[in-house]
Enzyme design. Sequence first.
Site, PDB file in Angstrom:
ATOM      1  N   SER A   1      90.742  79.012   0.681  1.00 20.62           N
ATOM      2  CA  SER A   1      90.923  78.396  -0.634  1.00 20.62           C
ATOM      3  C   SER A   1      91.345  76.942  -0.491  1.00 20.62           C
ATOM      4  CB  SER A   1      92.016  79.177  -1.370  1.00 20.62           C
ATOM      5  OG  SER A   1      92.547  78.412  -2.415  1.00 20.62           O
TER       6      SER A   1
ATOM      7  N   TYR B   1     100.258  82.622  -2.525  1.00 19.02           N
ATOM      8  CA  TYR B   1      98.803  82.820  -2.408  1.00 19.02           C
ATOM      9  C   TYR B   1      98.222  81.889  -1.342  1.00 19.02           C
ATOM     10  CZ  TYR B   1      93.866  82.220  -3.585  1.00 19.02           C
ATOM     11  OH  TYR B   1      92.494  82.100  -3.516  1.00 19.02           O
TER      12      TYR B   1
HETATM   13  N1  LIG Z   1      87.454  81.737  -7.959  1.00 20.76           N
HETATM   14  C1  LIG Z   1      88.044  80.698  -7.380  1.00 20.76           C
HETATM   15  O1  LIG Z   1      88.201  79.627  -7.980  1.00 20.76           O
HETATM   16  C2  LIG Z   1      88.484  80.780  -5.939  1.00 20.76           C
HETATM   17  C3  LIG Z   1      88.960  79.600  -5.337  1.00 20.76           C
HETATM   18  C4  LIG Z   1      89.391  79.658  -4.016  1.00 20.76           C
HETATM   19  C5  LIG Z   1      89.312  80.845  -3.311  1.00 20.76           C
HETATM   20  N2  LIG Z   1      88.858  81.969  -3.917  1.00 20.76           N
HETATM   21  C6  LIG Z   1      88.814  83.202  -3.131  1.00 20.76           C
HETATM   22  O2  LIG Z   1      87.504  83.735  -3.200  1.00 20.76           O
HETATM   23  C7  LIG Z   1      87.564  85.164  -3.180  1.00 20.76           C
HETATM   24  C8  LIG Z   1      86.847  85.731  -4.386  1.00 20.76           C
HETATM   25  O3  LIG Z   1      87.506  85.220  -5.544  1.00 20.76           O
HETATM   26  P1  LIG Z   1      87.074  85.619  -7.014  1.00 20.76           P
HETATM   27  O4  LIG Z   1      87.296  84.426  -7.871  1.00 20.76           O
HETATM   28  O5  LIG Z   1      85.767  86.296  -6.997  1.00 20.76           O
HETATM   29  O6  LIG Z   1      88.247  86.652  -7.364  1.00 20.76           O
HETATM   30  P2  LIG Z   1      88.163  88.118  -7.990  1.00 20.76           P
HETATM   31  O7  LIG Z   1      89.568  88.544  -8.230  1.00 20.76           O
HETATM   32  O8  LIG Z   1      87.241  88.121  -9.154  1.00 20.76           O
HETATM   33  O9  LIG Z   1      87.524  88.950  -6.818  1.00 20.76           O
HETATM   34  C9  LIG Z   1      88.270  89.530  -5.772  1.00 20.76           C
HETATM   35  C10 LIG Z   1      87.938  91.020  -5.733  1.00 20.76           C
HETATM   36  O10 LIG Z   1      88.664  91.588  -4.633  1.00 20.76           O
HETATM   37  C11 LIG Z   1      89.099  92.869  -5.040  1.00 20.76           C
HETATM   38  N3  LIG Z   1      90.298  93.223  -4.236  1.00 20.76           N
HETATM   39  C12 LIG Z   1      91.518  92.651  -4.251  1.00 20.76           C
HETATM   40  N4  LIG Z   1      92.324  93.257  -3.368  1.00 20.76           N
HETATM   41  C13 LIG Z   1      91.584  94.226  -2.778  1.00 20.76           C
HETATM   42  C14 LIG Z   1      91.862  95.199  -1.783  1.00 20.76           C
HETATM   43  N5  LIG Z   1      93.086  95.311  -1.236  1.00 20.76           N
HETATM   44  N6  LIG Z   1      90.887  96.047  -1.411  1.00 20.76           N
HETATM   45  C15 LIG Z   1      89.639  95.965  -1.986  1.00 20.76           C
HETATM   46  N7  LIG Z   1      89.322  95.076  -2.945  1.00 20.76           N
HETATM   47  C16 LIG Z   1      90.284  94.209  -3.327  1.00 20.76           C
HETATM   48  C17 LIG Z   1      89.453  92.734  -6.509  1.00 20.76           C
HETATM   49  O11 LIG Z   1      89.407  93.982  -7.188  1.00 20.76           O
HETATM   50  C18 LIG Z   1      88.389  91.752  -6.995  1.00 20.76           C
HETATM   51  O12 LIG Z   1      87.305  92.429  -7.602  1.00 20.76           O
HETATM   52  C19 LIG Z   1      89.040  85.525  -3.107  1.00 20.76           C
HETATM   53  O13 LIG Z   1      89.384  85.733  -1.761  1.00 20.76           O
HETATM   54  C20 LIG Z   1      89.731  84.292  -3.635  1.00 20.76           C
HETATM   55  O14 LIG Z   1      91.046  84.171  -3.122  1.00 20.76           O
HETATM   56  C21 LIG Z   1      88.433  81.959  -5.216  1.00 20.76           C
END
Ligand SMILES: NC(=O)c1ccc[n+]([C@@H]2O[C@H](COP(=O)([O-])OP(=O)(O)OC[C@H]3O[C@@H](n4cnc5c(N)ncnc54)[C@H](O)[C@@H]3O)[C@@H](O)[C@H]2O)c1
Length: 348
Positions: free
Chosen positions: A151, A176
């Site tokens: 991130s 986080y």
């Molecule tokens: N969306 C953003 O702006 C952004 C920015 C930087 C990093 N990220 C990273 O990208 C990745 C995806 O983000 P996103 O926006 O799609 O978030 P999101 O919350 O929509 O997707 C993450 C998914 O992981 C699942 N999850 C969480 N813990 C879990 C576990 N222990 N076992 C199985 N499933 C689990 C959740 O149910 C969720 O559906 C994440 O790692 C997030 O930290 C996202």
Amino acid sequence: MKILVTGAAGFIGMHLCKALVALNHQVVGIDNLSSITYESSLKISRLRNLGLNIDSHIAQSLSSDQALTCNNFTFYRMDLTDDVGIGRLIENGEFEVIVNLAALAGVRLSTAIPEQYLASNVNGFFNVLNAIKNLYVNNNKIKPRLLFASSSSVYGDCTKVPFSEDNTDLNQVSVYAATKKMDETLAYTYASLFKIDTIGLRFFTVYGPYGRPDMAPFIFTKRIIEGKELHIFNEGKQRRDYTYVDDIIKGILSIINSPSIHDHAAVPFDVFNIGNSDPVELFDFVKAIEKVTNIKANIVLEPKQLGDVDQTYADVSKLQKYFNFKPETKLEDGLKEFYKWYQDYYRN
Ligand SMILES: NC(=O)c1ccc[n+]([C@@H]2O[C@H](COP(=O)([O-])OP(=O)(O)OC[C@H]3O[C@@H](n4cnc5c(N)ncnc54)[C@H](O)[C@@H]3O)[C@@H](O)[C@H]2O)c1
């Protein structure tokens, strides 16, 4: 290729699975469908958008060895903290690529429930790493490449912009962000010890259709439409590098479709920023939503929140140099697509 995507019911996960299936890859997706960061009904809708016949009742009754399938997509409701289940899936899956997106995302909640963030984001990710390690040390025929979500928050309060992967003097300012930095450290160590081919992806504020209800693009749009007060923190001075989800997916695909290349052959590990490289001030962001929705916001100024950083700004020259890709979507175009989806989703 056969590809495992963790967090497949998540915002980025769904878009990635959809794009991979459209390219005729065989995709296995896992997700625990929890409602810790936002409602699981949206995650179930995303799985339906991937073609699965699923509703909340079916989702609740799914055990971790029960597959739901549609065309080239197979889904398991599985938790990353289930080390035995994850180990078995990766040992037997014959995956060429594993994309770890599952995590508890979001800065503010991580201060309230740090243990849960550590369990999913660090211990859970470690289970994935460890299972991949076994394939490398046992000299299996197929040794999967690992891509994992880090991130922009790992840059913390860094004032040197744009944020460059070369900058290693970083202080994370939320739990986080710390979990994402720990993931990078663990992944580097495993790449160094066991030569696991690894790439960390530092995403910058991703938005778009099926986006997360706990993020500013969604919250702001919702409050503006409902005529509610819009609480703007840090007097609107924050700058964010909003990145359209299709650009994130194109970035990931360009990495998956390229041969593995790394800066240092001895440690097959690299991190890449994927961001728009065009930061926008919060007030301008609100103005862009006002323009797309054609509704005026009712703004209330608030002080800075714990864990928030003043700015994010991606230097994407490394991504361009290695993979010849750079996000291109203009904020207004991306917001229009998001708003179209938002109206459809809530009308239904
Ligand atoms: N969306 C953003 O702006 C952004 C920015 C930087 C990093 N990220 C990273 O990208 C990745 C995806 O983000 P996103 O926006 O799609 O978030 P999101 O919350 O929509 O997707 C993450 C998914 O992981 C699942 N999850 C969480 N813990 C879990 C576990 N222990 N076992 C199985 N499933 C689990 C959740 O149910 C969720 O559906 C994440 O790692 C997030 O930290 C996202």
